[in-house]
Design a protein around this motif. Sequence first.
Motif, short mmCIF file in Angstrom:
data_model
loop_
_atom_site.label_atom_id
_atom_site.label_comp_id
_atom_site.label_asym_id
_atom_site.label_seq_id
_atom_site.Cartn_x
_atom_site.Cartn_y
_atom_site.Cartn_z
N ALA A 141 0.86 -1.19 0.00
CA ALA A 141 0.00 0.00 0.00
C ALA A 141 0.89 1.23 0.00
O ALA A 141 2.00 1.21 0.55
N ILE A 142 0.42 2.29 -0.64
CA ILE A 142 1.09 3.58 -0.54
C ILE A 142 0.23 4.46 0.35
O ILE A 142 -0.95 4.70 0.08
N ASP A 143 0.83 4.92 1.43
CA ASP A 143 0.11 5.69 2.45
C ASP A 143 0.19 7.18 2.14
O ASP A 143 1.11 7.65 1.47
N ASP A 144 -0.79 7.93 2.67
CA ASP A 144 -0.78 9.40 2.60
C ASP A 144 -0.67 9.93 1.18
O ASP A 144 0.00 10.94 0.93
N VAL A 145 -1.29 9.25 0.22
CA VAL A 145 -1.24 9.73 -1.17
C VAL A 145 -1.90 11.10 -1.26
O VAL A 145 -3.00 11.33 -0.74
N ASP A 166 -4.77 10.47 1.70
CA ASP A 166 -4.51 11.19 2.93
C ASP A 166 -5.79 11.81 3.47
O ASP A 166 -6.69 12.19 2.71
N ARG A 167 -5.86 11.93 4.78
CA ARG A 167 -7.04 12.47 5.44
C ARG A 167 -7.42 13.84 4.91
O ARG A 167 -8.59 14.18 4.79
N SER A 168 -6.42 14.66 4.57
CA SER A 168 -6.71 16.01 4.09
C SER A 168 -7.51 16.00 2.80
O SER A 168 -8.34 16.89 2.56
N LEU A 169 -7.30 14.99 1.96
CA LEU A 169 -8.09 14.87 0.73
C LEU A 169 -9.50 14.39 1.04
O LEU A 169 -10.48 14.91 0.48
N THR A 170 -9.61 13.43 1.94
CA THR A 170 -10.93 12.88 2.27
C THR A 170 -11.85 13.95 2.82
O THR A 170 -13.02 14.06 2.41
N VAL A 171 -11.36 14.75 3.77
CA VAL A 171 -12.23 15.75 4.40
C VAL A 171 -12.58 16.88 3.45
O VAL A 171 -13.57 17.60 3.66
N ALA A 172 -11.80 17.05 2.37
CA ALA A 172 -12.08 18.12 1.41
C ALA A 172 -13.02 17.70 0.29
O ALA A 172 -13.47 18.55 -0.48
N LEU A 173 -13.35 16.42 0.21
CA LEU A 173 -14.15 15.92 -0.90
C LEU A 173 -15.51 16.60 -1.00
O LEU A 173 -16.01 16.86 -2.09
N GLU A 200 -8.76 7.57 4.06
CA GLU A 200 -8.49 7.77 5.48
C GLU A 200 -9.23 9.01 5.98
O GLU A 200 -9.52 9.92 5.21
N GLY A 201 -9.56 9.04 7.26
CA GLY A 201 -10.17 10.22 7.84
C GLY A 201 -11.67 10.31 7.70
O GLY A 201 -12.24 11.40 7.71
#
Length: 418
Positions: A141-145, A166-173, A200-201
């Motif tokens: 797996a590649i983490d924090d993409v 990465d969590r920052s992408l998930t919360v911005a969707l 993630e997130g």
Amino acid sequence: MAQRPGPTAASAVTEDPDLQAWVQPIVALTTGTVAGHEALARFPGTGISPAVQLERAWSRGVGPELEARAVRAALRLPDRPPGAYLAVNLSPRAMSAPGVRAVLDRDLTAITVEITESQYVSNPVMTEIADWLRSRGARLAIDDVGTGYAGLERLVVLRPDLIKLDRSLTVALATDPVTRRMVESLVHFAARSGSAVCAEGIEDTATLQVVAELDIGYGQGYFFGPPAPSWSTLTAEVVRAAAEVHREALSGTPKQSLKMDDLVLLERLADRFSEAEDLEDVHHAIDTVGRLVAADDVAIDLLHAGGRSTERLSHHTWLTGSARDLDAEPQLRWVLDSRRAAQVLVTDPRADPASVARLRETGFGALLLVPVITRGTSLGVLALHRVVPEPWTLTQIRLARIAASQLAATLDRLLPER
């Protein structure tokens, strides 16, 4: 919302009494089951965050040793739930260290190695690392993409089994259209390259809804459960929420557009079904369905008159018997009666035991059953199989339903007496 483990649950501590391996569930979103657990290093006796501890170790020249101890702690965790994999984290700069290699020089079946994207390591080194890990049975797996240096280049070089947003992408969707378009492209890229995607997130149902609409297969976050010193299980509330979100996403207007190669295959499939003159032609046509949905085998189970059993139309050498008594196959009966698709994974503890037993008997790990419906009545099912117990995505289920609809019209034409 997740059920937190009791105080007597086991935890693993290495020779460093301050380092513990905690775990957080990774959930297969289309089935609402725990697919794996990510092991996370924690230092509860120090009050110092894992990121700070790791940076301190690297600044003092002992970073690989600390990462090796964290992996060892994770691998020593007892009583891992059956059917769930374990993910361990390693940075690229530690992967070539002898101490890290020594910890990983073992059978790594059901182990996923998550490689962070934040540091650059040359492509030849990364390729060697990937080959070495896979030779021992590990998945990658590649983490924090989305946050680090390597970007798409590392995805192409490593060809990971799992891409973790990465969590920052998930919360911005939900609020940033640009992020959403970028993630949509990444999901399509993953589907074409044989990778799965994990968001993630995920903290609430609103985020889960967006993730489901984008057909992301796996999720992780406090909605499912926080990191804890032992294995977590999902609460009934969380399972119901995940199932409802995906029912809505599957029944609503698809947010994901089909790519050109999907459309070409659908066109080819429609042509082959429309030109079919007998069942032998149908058998050849369903091979295209397998390519559409990444199935290793596809078959047709036709409902007998009276509705008590089915008979397999297509011939397969792995088949142990063509007739299937529906009284002994509740999952198959449910699909025929409800006229809704269902999937079964051998790793799912809640799956229909009869279906799981049949999968194990025939050497497959996953089954997707799609009803073949004409004039409001089920003629039978389209049965799609995978060797690896990997869930089907919403897009793949939709494509299978389109194929089943085309198949229904063809069977209605070729078998008018039914």
